[in-house]
Design a protein around this motif. Structure first.
Motif, PDB file in Angstrom:
ATOM      1  N   SER A  28       0.833  -1.200   0.000  1.00  0.00           N
ATOM      2  CA  SER A  28       0.000   0.000   0.000  1.00  0.00           C
ATOM      3  C   SER A  28       0.868   1.250   0.000  1.00  0.00           C
ATOM      4  O   SER A  28       1.917   1.302   0.651  1.00  0.00           O
ATOM      5  CB  SER A  28      -0.898  -0.016   1.240  1.00  0.00           C
ATOM      6  N   CYS A 270      -4.231   2.388  -1.721  1.00  0.00           N
ATOM      7  CA  CYS A 270      -3.940   0.998  -1.362  1.00  0.00           C
ATOM      8  C   CYS A 270      -4.470  -0.046  -2.335  1.00  0.00           C
ATOM      9  O   CYS A 270      -4.352  -1.240  -2.068  1.00  0.00           O
ATOM     10  CB  CYS A 270      -4.441   0.698   0.048  1.00  0.00           C
ATOM     11  N   GLN A 271      -5.047   0.374  -3.460  1.00  0.00           N
ATOM     12  CA  GLN A 271      -5.476  -0.619  -4.446  1.00  0.00           C
ATOM     13  C   GLN A 271      -4.279  -1.045  -5.291  1.00  0.00           C
ATOM     14  O   GLN A 271      -3.554  -0.203  -5.828  1.00  0.00           O
ATOM     15  CB  GLN A 271      -6.581  -0.058  -5.344  1.00  0.00           C
ATOM     16  N   SER A 420      -4.042  -3.922   4.679  1.00  0.00           N
ATOM     17  CA  SER A 420      -3.979  -2.531   4.217  1.00  0.00           C
ATOM     18  C   SER A 420      -4.049  -2.413   2.698  1.00  0.00           C
ATOM     19  O   SER A 420      -3.937  -1.306   2.167  1.00  0.00           O
ATOM     20  CB  SER A 420      -2.686  -1.862   4.720  1.00  0.00           C
ATOM     21  N   VAL A 421      -4.219  -3.533   1.999  1.00  0.00           N
ATOM     22  CA  VAL A 421      -4.276  -3.477   0.537  1.00  0.00           C
ATOM     23  C   VAL A 421      -5.604  -4.000   0.009  1.00  0.00           C
ATOM     24  O   VAL A 421      -6.250  -4.855   0.622  1.00  0.00           O
ATOM     25  CB  VAL A 421      -3.125  -4.274  -0.112  1.00  0.00           C
TER      26      VAL A 421
END
Length: 425
Positions: A28, A270-271, A420-421
């Motif tokens: 991320s 974070c994508q 977190s991703v």
């Protein structure tokens, strides 16, 4: 050789991956993003410039009973930063308000006093009125209507009877609600067991829209937002946090409109695109999110989205508290056929949902795709009860993974923080 320091409890574990075997790293941008201001300044700015709502100090005028919903001990919300500013904002408009902080445990165990002190600091813990939600305390629950899906909306009486309902929280990718924060403070936060379990039914969990980072068409989100509106959740303050759990972005205001701005920021950072690999190493971001095996399923779903069919997920989670859910543990210990287990879930009606079924269903789904090697402090038998392969170091896990995939040219994808991703397949 590429070296990775991966979060594990309150420590890190080192993973050395040969570069010819490294397919990619899914990281991320939150790990490198530098906020323009301090966390406290960001929160204060958000409170002074709410989205889709007047300022909280103005809303609070004339209100007698004000309830502030706060996350529990399982969430790394920086309440020691947020709560003092939030309380000051309320008292700016209403110095004599009766304020109750309601801890949104959902179906979790009650938050302990020492955990409250760690979360808020001693001053707030000692001086403010704090009530810990209990989803099974029927005497303190109120029915207020039906969810769009047909379930009963039964919520904590304090929240329902408040003259002003406010919530603080944080926004992160969520493996079936799309994102945490916002409306989740009400459902599941301060809802009854019956309401939460209906919302987490097997058909909703199986819906392809009930995935990390997905809101549009997500039936779980739709119910949650409806419940928040029905409860008259008037105002939220939500933050996005960095790996040290410091705020790097903050939004305040309407529980949907402000949340949208927060999740749009988060998604932009974070994508990541999936990098298919035979072996995927993931974590739950360390403490407090890797305290048990139950919560660790979240970090595994990031790996699920990028591991090849029949591959191996190496999950790093200290899990000092063990399985984290009695029913979750027993479901896997007592049923060895994962396909039969999955069919049992899918055959259950929403009102028949059992405790931890949603987590078990998602866990069974990913176990049907890949072998999971679990690096933890847990007893090996407990790990095997949950259909995983135990390991106590990354080196041991890698040797076992290579033996399973049986390929000289195996590829490894590393996810330093699986919660977190948002992994785009």
């Amino acid at each position: 050789m590429k070296e990775f320091l991966l979060p594990y409890g309150k420590e890190t574990l080192k993973a050395d991956i040969e570069e010819e075997h490294l397919a990619g790293v899914l990281l991320s941008e939150l790990h490198s993003y530098k906020a323009p201001k301090s966390g406290a300044e960001l929160v204060q700015d958000a409170l002074e410039h709410p989205i889709g709502s007047p300022r909280l100090c103005d809303i609070a005028v004339g209100k007698k009973k004000i309830v502030v919903i706060s996350s529990d001990h399982t969430r790394p919300v920086p309440s020691h930063i947020i709560m003092p500013l939030l309380l000051a904002e309320i008292r700016k408009g209403n110095p004599d308000a009766e304020i109750t902080i309601l801890i949104s445990t959902g179906l979790h165990r009650g938050t302990k006093k020492e955990e409250l002190e760690s979360k808020f600091g001693k001053e707030i813990t000692d001086k403010e009125t704090i009530v810990v939600h209990d989803c099974d305390d029927k005497d303190n629950m109120v029915y207020i209507g039906k969810l769009p899906s047909g379930g009963n909306i039964i919520l904590n009486r304090l929240a329902v009877e408040a003259d002003l309902l406010v919530a603080e929280g944080f926004i992160e990718p969520h493996f079936f609600a799309g994102f945490s924060g916002g409306r989740k403070s009400v459902l599941p936060g301060v809802a009854s067991r019956e309401t939460v379990m209906y919302n987490h039914n097997s058909a909703f969990i199986a819906d392809p829209h009930a995935r990390t980072g997905v809101i549009e068409g997500n039936p779980i989100h739709n119910d949650m937002l409806y419940a928040a509106r029905a409860a008259r959740l008037d105002f939220i303050i939500n933050v996005v946090i960095d790996p040290k759990h410091d705020p790097i972005f903050a939004v305040a205001g309407d529980c949907d409109l402000a949340h949208r701005v927060g999740r749009e920021f988060l998604a932009s950072k974070c994508q990541v695109d999936a990098v298919p690999a035979d072996i995927v190493i993931s974590t739950n971001g360390g403490y407090p999110l890797d305290q048990n095996m139950y919560q660790s399923v979240k970090g595994m779903t990031a790996a699920e989205a990028t591991v090849k069919e029949g591959g191996v997920i190496i999950m790093l989670s200290k899990a000092d508290d063990g399985h984290g859910g009695k029913s979750f543990h027993e479901t896997f210990r007592d049923e060895k056929d994962l396909n039969r287990m999955m069919q049992t879930f899918l055959d259950r009606k929403p009102e028949e949902t059992i405790i931890d079924q949603w987590q078990s269903q998602i866990f069974a789904r990913l176990l049907l795709k890949a072998t999971v090697i679990f690096v933890s402090s847990c007893d090996g038998q407990l790990v095997e009860d949950l259909h995983m392969v135990p390991a106590h170091s990354i080196e041991e896990a890698m040797e076992k993974a290579k033996a399973i995939v049986k390929k000289e040219d195996y590829q490894v994808t590393v996810i330093p923080d699986g919660v977190s991703v948002i992994v785009k397949e």
